[in-house]
Write a protein that holds these residues in place. Sequence first.
Motif, short mmCIF file in Angstrom:
data_model
loop_
_atom_site.label_atom_id
_atom_site.label_comp_id
_atom_site.label_asym_id
_atom_site.label_seq_id
_atom_site.Cartn_x
_atom_site.Cartn_y
_atom_site.Cartn_z
N TYR A 96 3.69 5.64 -5.61
CA TYR A 96 3.34 5.92 -6.98
C TYR A 96 2.07 6.86 -7.36
N ARG A 97 1.26 7.00 -6.72
CA ARG A 97 0.08 7.98 -6.78
C ARG A 97 0.68 9.09 -6.67
N ASP A 98 1.48 9.69 -5.72
CA ASP A 98 1.89 10.96 -5.28
C ASP A 98 2.87 11.26 -6.55
N GLU A 113 0.88 -1.14 0.11
CA GLU A 113 -0.10 0.04 0.01
C GLU A 113 0.68 1.19 -0.01
N LEU A 155 0.79 1.95 -11.64
CA LEU A 155 -0.11 1.88 -10.94
C LEU A 155 -1.08 0.67 -11.54
N ALA A 182 -2.02 -2.35 -8.99
CA ALA A 182 -3.25 -2.73 -8.39
C ALA A 182 -3.70 -4.08 -8.24
N TRP A 197 4.02 6.27 -14.89
CA TRP A 197 3.17 6.02 -13.45
C TRP A 197 1.92 5.46 -13.51
N GLU A 198 1.18 5.77 -14.51
CA GLU A 198 -0.21 5.00 -14.88
C GLU A 198 0.23 3.64 -15.31
N TRP A 237 2.69 10.38 -9.73
CA TRP A 237 1.76 10.47 -10.80
C TRP A 237 1.19 11.77 -10.55
N GLN A 238 0.72 12.18 -9.52
CA GLN A 238 0.27 13.46 -9.26
C GLN A 238 1.14 14.62 -9.55
N ILE A 259 2.09 1.88 -3.52
CA ILE A 259 0.85 2.37 -4.43
C ILE A 259 0.72 3.96 -4.16
N ALA A 260 0.76 4.23 -2.63
CA ALA A 260 0.68 5.66 -2.32
C ALA A 260 1.75 6.46 -2.91
#
Length: 71
Positions: free
Chosen positions: A12-14, A6, A60, A64, A56-57, A16-17, A9-10
């Motif tokens: 990766y999301r950061d 987790e 992610l 997932a 990053w997409e 990506w943003q 993934i967090a």
Amino acid sequence: MSHSTEADIARYRDAWQDEIDSAAIYRAMAAAERQPQLAQVYTRLAATEEAHIGFWEERLARAAPPGARGR
């Protein structure tokens, strides 16, 4: 092959943003720039950041859980 946590993934999301934000800033800078050569530099930087968004997409999507893919 290792599984993403987790925390991964967090992260990766950061990332990506951050790439989305950077691309938007460079696009805005290009639009506001009066010197065409510098505007072109900002446009190229935005394109580079947009390529990073795709990286990053993909990361992610691979991270997932199987049931969460395609959402």
